[in-house]
Scaffold this active site. Sequence first.
Site, PDB file in Angstrom:
ATOM      1  N   SER A   1       0.805  -1.223   0.000  1.00  0.00           N
ATOM      2  CA  SER A   1       0.000   0.000   0.000  1.00  0.00           C
ATOM      3  C   SER A   1       0.838   1.273   0.000  1.00  0.00           C
ATOM      4  O   SER A   1       0.288   2.374   0.141  1.00  0.00           O
ATOM      5  CB  SER A   1      -0.933  -0.010   1.216  1.00  0.00           C
ATOM      6  OG  SER A   1      -0.180  -0.118   2.397  1.00  0.00           O
TER       7      SER A   1
ATOM      8  N   TYR B   1       5.171   1.722  -7.083  1.00  0.00           N
ATOM      9  CA  TYR B   1       3.814   1.525  -6.544  1.00  0.00           C
ATOM     10  C   TYR B   1       2.764   2.116  -7.497  1.00  0.00           C
ATOM     11  O   TYR B   1       1.756   1.476  -7.822  1.00  0.00           O
ATOM     12  CB  TYR B   1       3.757   2.193  -5.163  1.00  0.00           C
ATOM     13  CG  TYR B   1       2.387   2.371  -4.584  1.00  0.00           C
ATOM     14  CD1 TYR B   1       1.682   1.289  -4.068  1.00  0.00           C
ATOM     15  CD2 TYR B   1       1.789   3.641  -4.535  1.00  0.00           C
ATOM     16  CE1 TYR B   1       0.414   1.464  -3.525  1.00  0.00           C
ATOM     17  CE2 TYR B   1       0.535   3.812  -3.990  1.00  0.00           C
ATOM     18  CZ  TYR B   1      -0.152   2.729  -3.493  1.00  0.00           C
ATOM     19  OH  TYR B   1      -1.401   2.903  -2.969  1.00  0.00           O
TER      20      TYR B   1
HETATM   21  N1  NAD Z   1      -4.449   4.683   2.645  1.00  0.00           N
HETATM   22  C1  NAD Z   1      -4.361   5.456   1.572  1.00  0.00           C
HETATM   23  O1  NAD Z   1      -4.269   6.698   1.672  1.00  0.00           O
HETATM   24  C2  NAD Z   1      -4.370   4.861   0.202  1.00  0.00           C
HETATM   25  C3  NAD Z   1      -4.201   5.721  -0.883  1.00  0.00           C
HETATM   26  C4  NAD Z   1      -4.224   5.201  -2.169  1.00  0.00           C
HETATM   27  C5  NAD Z   1      -4.461   3.846  -2.368  1.00  0.00           C
HETATM   28  N2  NAD Z   1      -4.601   3.029  -1.290  1.00  0.00           N
HETATM   29  C6  NAD Z   1      -4.792   1.596  -1.564  1.00  0.00           C
HETATM   30  O2  NAD Z   1      -5.861   1.100  -0.782  1.00  0.00           O
HETATM   31  C7  NAD Z   1      -5.589  -0.245  -0.382  1.00  0.00           C
HETATM   32  C8  NAD Z   1      -5.691  -0.365   1.137  1.00  0.00           C
HETATM   33  O3  NAD Z   1      -4.812   0.580   1.716  1.00  0.00           O
HETATM   34  P1  NAD Z   1      -4.551   0.661   3.280  1.00  0.00           P
HETATM   35  O4  NAD Z   1      -4.095   2.044   3.567  1.00  0.00           O
HETATM   36  O5  NAD Z   1      -5.688   0.074   4.026  1.00  0.00           O
HETATM   37  O6  NAD Z   1      -3.279  -0.311   3.379  1.00  0.00           O
HETATM   38  P2  NAD Z   1      -2.845  -1.311   4.553  1.00  0.00           P
HETATM   39  O7  NAD Z   1      -1.406  -1.597   4.289  1.00  0.00           O
HETATM   40  O8  NAD Z   1      -3.257  -0.794   5.879  1.00  0.00           O
HETATM   41  O9  NAD Z   1      -3.718  -2.601   4.233  1.00  0.00           O
HETATM   42  C9  NAD Z   1      -3.357  -3.546   3.262  1.00  0.00           C
HETATM   43  C10 NAD Z   1      -3.820  -4.895   3.762  1.00  0.00           C
HETATM   44  O10 NAD Z   1      -3.475  -5.864   2.767  1.00  0.00           O
HETATM   45  C11 NAD Z   1      -3.041  -7.012   3.460  1.00  0.00           C
HETATM   46  N3  NAD Z   1      -2.173  -7.803   2.581  1.00  0.00           N
HETATM   47  C12 NAD Z   1      -0.900  -7.509   2.208  1.00  0.00           C
HETATM   48  N4  NAD Z   1      -0.411  -8.489   1.462  1.00  0.00           N
HETATM   49  C13 NAD Z   1      -1.391  -9.414   1.350  1.00  0.00           C
HETATM   50  C14 NAD Z   1      -1.476 -10.666   0.694  1.00  0.00           C
HETATM   51  N5  NAD Z   1      -0.435 -11.159   0.010  1.00  0.00           N
HETATM   52  N6  NAD Z   1      -2.636 -11.350   0.750  1.00  0.00           N
HETATM   53  C15 NAD Z   1      -3.682 -10.871   1.460  1.00  0.00           C
HETATM   54  N7  NAD Z   1      -3.648  -9.694   2.132  1.00  0.00           N
HETATM   55  C16 NAD Z   1      -2.518  -8.983   2.063  1.00  0.00           C
HETATM   56  C17 NAD Z   1      -2.272  -6.492   4.656  1.00  0.00           C
HETATM   57  O11 NAD Z   1      -2.137  -7.491   5.668  1.00  0.00           O
HETATM   58  C18 NAD Z   1      -3.127  -5.324   5.067  1.00  0.00           C
HETATM   59  O12 NAD Z   1      -4.082  -5.701   6.038  1.00  0.00           O
HETATM   60  C19 NAD Z   1      -4.194  -0.577  -0.919  1.00  0.00           C
HETATM   61  O13 NAD Z   1      -4.349  -1.262  -2.147  1.00  0.00           O
HETATM   62  C20 NAD Z   1      -3.578   0.780  -1.152  1.00  0.00           C
HETATM   63  O14 NAD Z   1      -2.594   0.739  -2.176  1.00  0.00           O
HETATM   64  C21 NAD Z   1      -4.553   3.509  -0.018  1.00  0.00           C
END
Ligand code: NAD
Length: 269
Positions: free
Chosen positions: A73, A134
């Site tokens: 992420s 990313y």
């Molecule tokens: N938070 C933000 O501001 C933001 C901004 C843009 C995009 N995103 C996207 O939103 C999504 C969620 O973001 P977030 O902030 O909650 O991230 P986060 O890192 O808190 O959550 C990601 C989750 O994915 C799980 N994960 C990682 N690898 C895995 C695997 N191989 N199999 C199953 N689960 C797996 C992790 O355990 C984690 O719980 C991501 O795809 C991120 O790229 C987030």
Amino acid sequence: MKRILITGAAGQIGKAVRAGLRGGYPLIRLLDVAPLGAAADGEEVVTADIRDSAAMERATAGIDCVVHLAGQSTEGEWEKVLQLNIEGCYNVFEAARHSGVKRIVFASSNHAVGFHRRERFIDDRVLPRPDTRYGISKVFGEALGRHYADKHGISVACLRIGTFIVPDRPKDARQLLTWISHRDMVQLVRRCIDHPDYHFVVVYGVSNNLRSRWDNTNARFLGYRPQDDSEKFAAEILARGEKENEIAAQFHGGFYTPMEFSGDPEKIE
Ligand SMILES: NC(=O)c1ccc[n+]([C@@H]2O[C@H](COP(=O)([O-])OP(=O)(O)OC[C@H]3O[C@@H](n4cnc5c(N)ncnc54)[C@H](O)[C@@H]3O)[C@@H](O)[C@H]2O)c1
């Protein structure tokens, strides 16, 4: 859409979406490699890795809509980005196709278009301009979405999420532009799940921020009406007088743009 699978449900967005959607659908299946706690009524908890295609086939069985949040992420080493956001993302889309899933809501990112100049408003139609490995992986995810919509008739929404953070408030001047509150995020995901009919859509995951530089007109047809505006935090944040990095300040992607940078900002028109 009655049966929902949320991948990455233990993450920060996943937790908020889990809580926000609870009770709203007959089945919400939650998937992560990290602990998810006990299942509430209407929930199922699955420990699985998106890199494991057999596990993803099982996890998508009987599902109508996948909300795909799992993966790397933040910016990371290529091996991680490759395994989680390229191969893992492909596995999720492929498993969904095999299982007859009707819709995928994909967590893309503003970093897919991070090298657009900030002085320009951008909308959902601008060309990809990823600012990191990313960001490149999110362009790939959006391309997967476009392909699975056109080739396989799966309805796909790509959410170019801005900044979703815990605690639920912007931390710096750029986040005044990019912030999405927790309740707006939940609303957006819900609208993307519930809308009766779309083929492929790209929208920005952003609150109703006065300072936003993203034209999110495209999200209106979904019924998305963000309730929050970062402006209520502006005075306090701006009073600190922090100066944004010189390169970061020029582009939508902010602090991701100067990472490992060896280019010429003047050539990035
Ligand atoms: N938070 C933000 O501001 C933001 C901004 C843009 C995009 N995103 C996207 O939103 C999504 C969620 O973001 P977030 O902030 O909650 O991230 P986060 O890192 O808190 O959550 C990601 C989750 O994915 C799980 N994960 C990682 N690898 C895995 C695997 N191989 N199999 C199953 N689960 C797996 C992790 O355990 C984690 O719980 C991501 O795809 C991120 O790229 C987030």
